[in-house]
Design a protein around this motif. Structure first.
Motif, PDB file in Angstrom:
ATOM      1  N   SER A  51      10.300  82.952  32.774  1.00  0.00           N
ATOM      2  CA  SER A  51      11.272  82.850  33.862  1.00  0.00           C
ATOM      3  C   SER A  51      12.588  83.522  33.474  1.00  0.00           C
ATOM      4  CB  SER A  51      11.530  81.381  34.215  1.00  0.00           C
ATOM      5  OG  SER A  51      10.372  80.772  34.727  1.00  0.00           O
ATOM      6  N   LEU A  55      14.318  86.717  35.300  1.00  0.00           N
ATOM      7  CA  LEU A  55      15.696  86.686  35.789  1.00  0.00           C
ATOM      8  C   LEU A  55      16.509  87.837  35.221  1.00  0.00           C
ATOM      9  CD1 LEU A  55      17.881  85.243  37.421  1.00  0.00           C
ATOM     10  CD2 LEU A  55      18.294  83.758  35.440  1.00  0.00           C
ATOM     11  N   CYS A  59      18.322  90.847  37.390  1.00  0.00           N
ATOM     12  CA  CYS A  59      19.747  91.171  37.276  1.00  0.00           C
ATOM     13  C   CYS A  59      19.971  92.602  36.793  1.00  0.00           C
ATOM     14  CB  CYS A  59      20.428  90.166  36.343  1.00  0.00           C
ATOM     15  SG  CYS A  59      20.465  88.479  37.008  1.00  0.00           S
ATOM     16  N   VAL A  70      22.953  86.646  35.078  1.00  0.00           N
ATOM     17  CA  VAL A  70      21.932  85.794  34.456  1.00  0.00           C
ATOM     18  C   VAL A  70      22.491  84.391  34.240  1.00  0.00           C
ATOM     19  CG1 VAL A  70      20.587  85.391  32.357  1.00  0.00           C
ATOM     20  CG2 VAL A  70      20.664  87.685  33.366  1.00  0.00           C
ATOM     21  N   GLY A  73      22.690  82.603  37.520  1.00  0.00           N
ATOM     22  CA  GLY A  73      21.357  82.214  37.957  1.00  0.00           C
ATOM     23  C   GLY A  73      20.861  80.970  37.238  1.00  0.00           C
ATOM     24  N   LEU A 316      18.277  85.286  44.807  1.00  0.00           N
ATOM     25  CA  LEU A 316      17.557  84.184  44.166  1.00  0.00           C
ATOM     26  C   LEU A 316      16.594  83.442  45.099  1.00  0.00           C
ATOM     27  CD1 LEU A 316      20.093  82.508  41.702  1.00  0.00           C
ATOM     28  CD2 LEU A 316      17.982  83.725  41.146  1.00  0.00           C
ATOM     29  N   TRP A 319      13.310  85.157  44.939  1.00  0.00           N
ATOM     30  CA  TRP A 319      12.810  85.521  43.620  1.00  0.00           C
ATOM     31  C   TRP A 319      11.513  84.787  43.289  1.00  0.00           C
ATOM     32  CZ3 TRP A 319      14.289  82.657  38.726  1.00  0.00           C
ATOM     33  CH2 TRP A 319      13.761  83.291  37.605  1.00  0.00           C
TER      34      TRP A 319
END
Length: 396
Positions: A51, A55, A59, A70, A73, A316, A319
């Motif tokens: 994960s 991420l 980014c 990051v 997030g 997000l 995502w």
């Protein structure tokens, strides 16, 4: 009441942890990802490795400061939108305050050449190397993904442009899709439940693009210095790919020719920005403070980071849906391997080439690496030892 207290405790935890990172994360964007991996992933288990790599890849696609995005997030996943704000404030505020104070009082002292700064650069080498080892073990377990990582290393080192990382990630995603599309992908990543709706994501993206259109118009209509500053910093934060090092020359073109600050003032701040922890985008705080005191510093900080906030909050919500798709997961297997390669390339240049200048530097790095990797000492102690050791090395 108990739920509210738990929420406040979570926000306070995010703020404290991110503030510690903001005070100790030296070495630029790639080093920050290493610090984040060590603190958020390995130590606190707020996300799993896959994960986190997903991420980071997301980014890297977005314009703006990738490491800050990051961090935002991770904060959002941990504590919602307020968690993202807390993570941003903690990681960013220390360097903002330092650079505003530097702009007001200390920009002629030449701290950028001090020995302790060199020690902190060596710490960055150690932190990134440690992060790479952990990520490579999980993200490049087979020959195919090792080959993708190798290709990413070669391309990133030999073709150094603002769009190299994005291009490498796109190519790796295509290769990953072609290689792994028929393979049953193991469920390695925990489903991330972001407390952000898709509607909120659409609104965030609409605001992002709307401000890009509206701010230049307001600048012409009002002729206010504050609006002009906000527009310049917002546009700089919106259109920069490749991280903090890319935004510095862009800001020079935006503010030096217009007479808002001199070349000498810009270069003094440039050196200070390299020396402080946290994101390089906080260099905007220095420029804003030179132009209009501490109020200008805070305005510049908000303006240059606002695009990063809007973009990460806007993407997000989509995502998790994408990365749970089998074909997208296959592509992400290639992308994650490329991220490892990009980190290895960055470990060599600019981190290694600007930090390990002699045999004694390498020996000191080996000691710091052992402290972190084998003795499991906390990162803040590694940073402190690096700073003191860097000063001591200048005596020999």
């Amino acid at each position: 009441m108990e739920k509210q207290n738990k929420g406040l405790a979570t926000l306070l935890e995010i703020l404290l942890v991110s503030t510690r990172l903001g005070l100790t994360s030296f070495g630029g964007p790639v080093a920050h990802l290493g610090y984040f991996h060590n603190e958020y992933i390995q130590r606190r288990k707020w996300m799993d490795d896959k994960s986190y790599a997903d991420l980071v890849a997301l980014c890297q696609f977005l314009p703006g400061p990738a490491s800050s995005q990051v961090g935002i997030g991770i904060g959002v996943m941990r504590g919602g939108i307020l968690g993202g704000i807390a993570a941003f404030i903690g990681f960013t505020l220390p360097s903002v305050l330092i650079l505003i104070i530097f702009a007001l009082l200390l920009h002629n002292f030449g701290f950028e050449d001090a020995g302790w700064i060199h020690g902190l650069k060596i710490v960055a080498v150690v932190v990134v190397a440690h992060a790479i080892l952990g990520m490579a073990k999980n993200l490049t377990p087979d020959v195919s993904r090792k080959a993708i990582a190798l290709g990413a290393i070669v391309i990133t080192l030999l073709w150094q442009t603002a769009f190299t990382q994005v291009s490498v990630i796109i190519i790796a995603g295509i290769i990953g899709y072609l290689i792994f599309k028929e393979q049953k992908v193991q469920e390695g990543a925990v489903k991330a439940l972001f407390p952000i709706s898709k509607r909120f994501g659409y609104i965030s993206l609409a605001i992002f693009f709307g401000l890009l259109i509206v701010l230049p118009i307001m600048r012409e209509v009002t002729s206010l210095e504050s609006v002009a500053m906000f527009d310049s910093f917002y546009r700089s934060g919106s259109l920069v790919f490749g991280g903090g090092h890319v935004v510095l020359p862009l800001l020079e073109r935006e503010f030096v020719p217009t007479g808002w600050l001199t070349e000498e003032q810009f270069l003094a701040g440039y050196g200070a920005a390299q020396a402080v922890p946290g994101p390089l985008f906080t260099f905007a705080a220095y420029i804003g403070a030179v132009i209009n005191g501490w109020q200008g510093g805070l305005l510049a900080t908000v303006a240059i980071f606002l695009p990063a906030f809007l973009l990460i909050l806007g993407t997000l919500p989509f995502w998790d849906t994408l990365r749970q798709n089998g074909k997208v997961k296959a592509a992400l297997m290639g992308v994650n391997a490329a991220v490892v390669g990009i980190l290895i390339a960055a470990l060599y240049h600019p981190i290694w080439t600007s930090s390990i200048l002699s045999a004694i530097d390498f020996a000191f790095a080996a000691v710091l690496f052992s402290m972190l990797m084998y003795w499991k000492l906390p990162p803040w102690l590694i940073v402190l030892t690096g700073a003191v050791g860097g000063f001591v090395l200048t005596l020999f």
